[in-house]
Write a protein that holds these residues in place. Structure first.
Motif, PDB file in Angstrom:
ATOM      1  N   ILE A 143       0.716  -0.951   0.020  1.00  0.00           N
ATOM      2  CA  ILE A 143       0.049  -0.069   0.051  1.00  0.00           C
ATOM      3  C   ILE A 143       0.834   1.160  -0.159  1.00  0.00           C
ATOM      4  N   GLN A 144       1.844   1.178   0.590  1.00  0.00           N
ATOM      5  CA  GLN A 144       2.937   2.349   0.864  1.00  0.00           C
ATOM      6  C   GLN A 144       3.460   2.645  -0.595  1.00  0.00           C
ATOM      7  N   LEU A 145       3.706   1.841  -1.394  1.00  0.00           N
ATOM      8  CA  LEU A 145       4.109   1.847  -2.816  1.00  0.00           C
ATOM      9  C   LEU A 145       3.305   2.368  -3.689  1.00  0.00           C
ATOM     10  N   ASN A 146       2.072   2.672  -3.294  1.00  0.00           N
ATOM     11  CA  ASN A 146       1.018   3.286  -4.147  1.00  0.00           C
ATOM     12  C   ASN A 146       0.934   2.694  -5.806  1.00  0.00           C
ATOM     13  N   LYS A 147       1.127   1.508  -5.643  1.00  0.00           N
ATOM     14  CA  LYS A 147       0.911   0.744  -6.911  1.00  0.00           C
ATOM     15  C   LYS A 147      -0.263  -0.375  -6.770  1.00  0.00           C
ATOM     16  N   PRO A 148      -0.995  -0.711  -7.947  1.00  0.00           N
ATOM     17  CA  PRO A 148      -1.668  -1.754  -7.777  1.00  0.00           C
ATOM     18  C   PRO A 148      -1.064  -3.119  -7.504  1.00  0.00           C
ATOM     19  N   PHE A 149      -1.981  -4.043  -6.486  1.00  0.00           N
ATOM     20  CA  PHE A 149      -1.351  -5.338  -6.108  1.00  0.00           C
ATOM     21  C   PHE A 149      -2.227  -6.161  -5.976  1.00  0.00           C
ATOM     22  N   ILE A 150      -1.972  -7.402  -6.064  1.00  0.00           N
ATOM     23  CA  ILE A 150      -2.908  -8.647  -5.870  1.00  0.00           C
ATOM     24  C   ILE A 150      -2.376  -9.251  -4.534  1.00  0.00           C
ATOM     25  N   GLY A 151      -3.123  -9.742  -3.490  1.00  0.00           N
ATOM     26  CA  GLY A 151      -2.659 -10.639  -2.509  1.00  0.00           C
ATOM     27  C   GLY A 151      -3.793 -11.523  -1.791  1.00  0.00           C
ATOM     28  N   SER A 152      -3.406 -12.305  -1.093  1.00  0.00           N
ATOM     29  CA  SER A 152      -4.490 -13.070  -0.149  1.00  0.00           C
ATOM     30  C   SER A 152      -4.195 -12.892   1.310  1.00  0.00           C
ATOM     31  N   VAL A 153      -5.310 -13.201   1.922  1.00  0.00           N
ATOM     32  CA  VAL A 153      -5.166 -13.149   3.382  1.00  0.00           C
ATOM     33  C   VAL A 153      -6.386 -13.948   3.968  1.00  0.00           C
ATOM     34  N   ILE A 154      -6.079 -14.296   5.216  1.00  0.00           N
ATOM     35  CA  ILE A 154      -7.143 -15.056   5.971  1.00  0.00           C
ATOM     36  C   ILE A 154      -8.102 -13.875   6.917  1.00  0.00           C
ATOM     37  N   ASN A 155      -9.297 -13.838   6.502  1.00  0.00           N
ATOM     38  CA  ASN A 155      -9.922 -12.831   7.176  1.00  0.00           C
ATOM     39  C   ASN A 155     -11.079 -13.740   7.704  1.00  0.00           C
ATOM     40  N   TYR A 156     -11.940 -13.200   8.734  1.00  0.00           N
ATOM     41  CA  TYR A 156     -12.818 -13.736   9.295  1.00  0.00           C
ATOM     42  C   TYR A 156     -14.211 -12.995   9.310  1.00  0.00           C
ATOM     43  N   LYS A 157     -15.091 -13.915   9.177  1.00  0.00           N
ATOM     44  CA  LYS A 157     -16.696 -13.371   8.965  1.00  0.00           C
ATOM     45  C   LYS A 157     -17.233 -12.802  10.140  1.00  0.00           C
ATOM     46  N   TYR A 163     -12.081 -17.321   6.217  1.00  0.00           N
ATOM     47  CA  TYR A 163     -11.825 -17.384   4.817  1.00  0.00           C
ATOM     48  C   TYR A 163     -10.930 -17.065   4.240  1.00  0.00           C
ATOM     49  N   LYS A 164     -10.391 -17.596   3.198  1.00  0.00           N
ATOM     50  CA  LYS A 164      -9.318 -16.964   2.303  1.00  0.00           C
ATOM     51  C   LYS A 164      -9.760 -16.152   1.279  1.00  0.00           C
ATOM     52  N   CYS A 165      -9.296 -14.851   1.452  1.00  0.00           N
ATOM     53  CA  CYS A 165      -9.705 -13.677   0.687  1.00  0.00           C
ATOM     54  C   CYS A 165      -8.648 -13.141  -0.250  1.00  0.00           C
ATOM     55  N   GLU A 166      -9.026 -13.252  -1.635  1.00  0.00           N
ATOM     56  CA  GLU A 166      -7.933 -12.723  -2.543  1.00  0.00           C
ATOM     57  C   GLU A 166      -8.549 -11.320  -2.680  1.00  0.00           C
ATOM     58  N   ILE A 167      -7.286 -10.191  -2.564  1.00  0.00           N
ATOM     59  CA  ILE A 167      -7.571  -8.767  -2.510  1.00  0.00           C
ATOM     60  C   ILE A 167      -6.773  -8.377  -3.620  1.00  0.00           C
ATOM     61  N   LYS A 168      -7.537  -7.354  -4.440  1.00  0.00           N
ATOM     62  CA  LYS A 168      -6.800  -6.685  -5.455  1.00  0.00           C
ATOM     63  C   LYS A 168      -6.904  -5.269  -4.952  1.00  0.00           C
ATOM     64  N   HIS A 179      -7.397   7.810  -1.911  1.00  0.00           N
ATOM     65  CA  HIS A 179      -8.164   6.606  -1.773  1.00  0.00           C
ATOM     66  C   HIS A 179      -7.587   5.398  -2.174  1.00  0.00           C
ATOM     67  N   TYR A 180      -8.089   4.264  -1.768  1.00  0.00           N
ATOM     68  CA  TYR A 180      -7.773   2.944  -2.452  1.00  0.00           C
ATOM     69  C   TYR A 180      -9.438   2.018  -2.449  1.00  0.00           C
ATOM     70  N   ILE A 181      -9.137   1.302  -3.599  1.00  0.00           N
ATOM     71  CA  ILE A 181     -10.245   0.407  -3.860  1.00  0.00           C
ATOM     72  C   ILE A 181      -9.753  -0.895  -3.578  1.00  0.00           C
ATOM     73  N   ALA A 182     -10.210  -1.832  -3.098  1.00  0.00           N
ATOM     74  CA  ALA A 182     -10.011  -3.229  -2.848  1.00  0.00           C
ATOM     75  C   ALA A 182     -11.400  -3.980  -3.356  1.00  0.00           C
ATOM     76  N   LEU A 183     -10.871  -4.842  -4.492  1.00  0.00           N
ATOM     77  CA  LEU A 183     -11.750  -5.568  -4.989  1.00  0.00           C
ATOM     78  C   LEU A 183     -11.541  -7.105  -4.316  1.00  0.00           C
ATOM     79  N   GLU A 184     -12.561  -7.847  -3.809  1.00  0.00           N
ATOM     80  CA  GLU A 184     -12.427  -8.928  -2.829  1.00  0.00           C
ATOM     81  C   GLU A 184     -13.224 -10.054  -3.244  1.00  0.00           C
ATOM     82  N   LYS A 185     -12.561 -11.350  -3.146  1.00  0.00           N
ATOM     83  CA  LYS A 185     -13.386 -12.439  -3.084  1.00  0.00           C
ATOM     84  C   LYS A 185     -13.006 -13.596  -2.314  1.00  0.00           C
ATOM     85  N   ALA A 186     -13.782 -14.373  -1.798  1.00  0.00           N
ATOM     86  CA  ALA A 186     -13.383 -15.453  -1.271  1.00  0.00           C
ATOM     87  C   ALA A 186     -12.934 -16.528  -2.140  1.00  0.00           C
ATOM     88  N   VAL A 187     -11.882 -17.292  -1.800  1.00  0.00           N
ATOM     89  CA  VAL A 187     -11.106 -18.244  -2.894  1.00  0.00           C
ATOM     90  C   VAL A 187     -10.904 -19.554  -1.853  1.00  0.00           C
TER      91      VAL A 187
END
Length: 187
Positions: A143-157, A163-168, A179-187
């Motif tokens: 996020i500090q680099l201010n460039k688009p990126f893709i990652g995944s993280v374990i989140n909690y409902k 659940y494993k969440c892919e974030i872009k 601002h930042y936009i995060a597109l997320e989906k459970a994988v």
């Protein structure tokens, strides 16, 4: 013909609501004037089509809301290019401090948390005991680099289920990143 089609759709609706046992009990009685056995499959196809259309409308509405934010904050760039060919369930919009200022309806469906609860929090409220600290650090650094990126993280409902969440994540800027936009989906 129109009335016959309407009756067939009603029959299709009725049959699709029956248990397999009930259907088998009445199957021998279901015929048309041409003695063709049913059930129809068209209603299932229509529901699939209707669901896809509703999904597309929801997506379009979400993008339009974000375009209103883009106008308000004078973001450079084309939001359509962010969403082109992207598959996501949730959209999270944060400010520079990463505080949530908007989420779409898909966020509640994916996480169980309602929109109002999420506002003014950082997305880290979704993380928990099995969220990898290294992953958290990687996300912060990217996020500090201010460039688009893709990652995944374990989140909690909301119900505490992980659940494993892919974030872009995409930075949004006018002169600087605002601002930042995060597109997320459970994988």
């Amino acid at each position: 013909m129109k009335n016959k089609l309407s009756n067939m759709m009603c029959l299709d609706l009725f049959l699709s609501s029956q248990s397999e046992e009930n259907y088998k009990a009445i199957e021998h009685q279901i015929t048309t004037s041409e003695s063709i056995k049913f059930p129809l499959k068209s209603f299932g196809l229509y529901i699939d089509y209707f669901s896809a259309e509703m999904h597309n409308l929801d997506r379009e509405n979400d993008i339009n809301v974000l375009k209103e934010f883009a106008s308000k904050f004078n973001w450079n760039g084309n939001l359509d290019s962010i969403f082109k060919n992207e598959d996501f369930e949730a959209i999270v919009l944060t400010n520079k401090k990463q505080e949530i200022i908007w989420v779409n309806d898909g966020f509640k469906e994916m996480t169980g948390f309602n929109k109002k609860f999420a506002l003014k929090k950082t997305p880290s409220f979704l993380q928990g005991e099995n969220t990898c600290e290294k992953t958290r650090d990687d996300i912060r650094k990217k996020i500090q680099l201010n460039k688009p990126f893709i990652g995944s993280v374990i989140n909690y409902k909301r119900n505490k289920m992980p659940y494993k969440c892919e974030i872009k994540i995409f930075p949004l800027f006018s002169k600087n990143t605002t601002h930042y936009i995060a597109l997320e989906k459970a994988v």
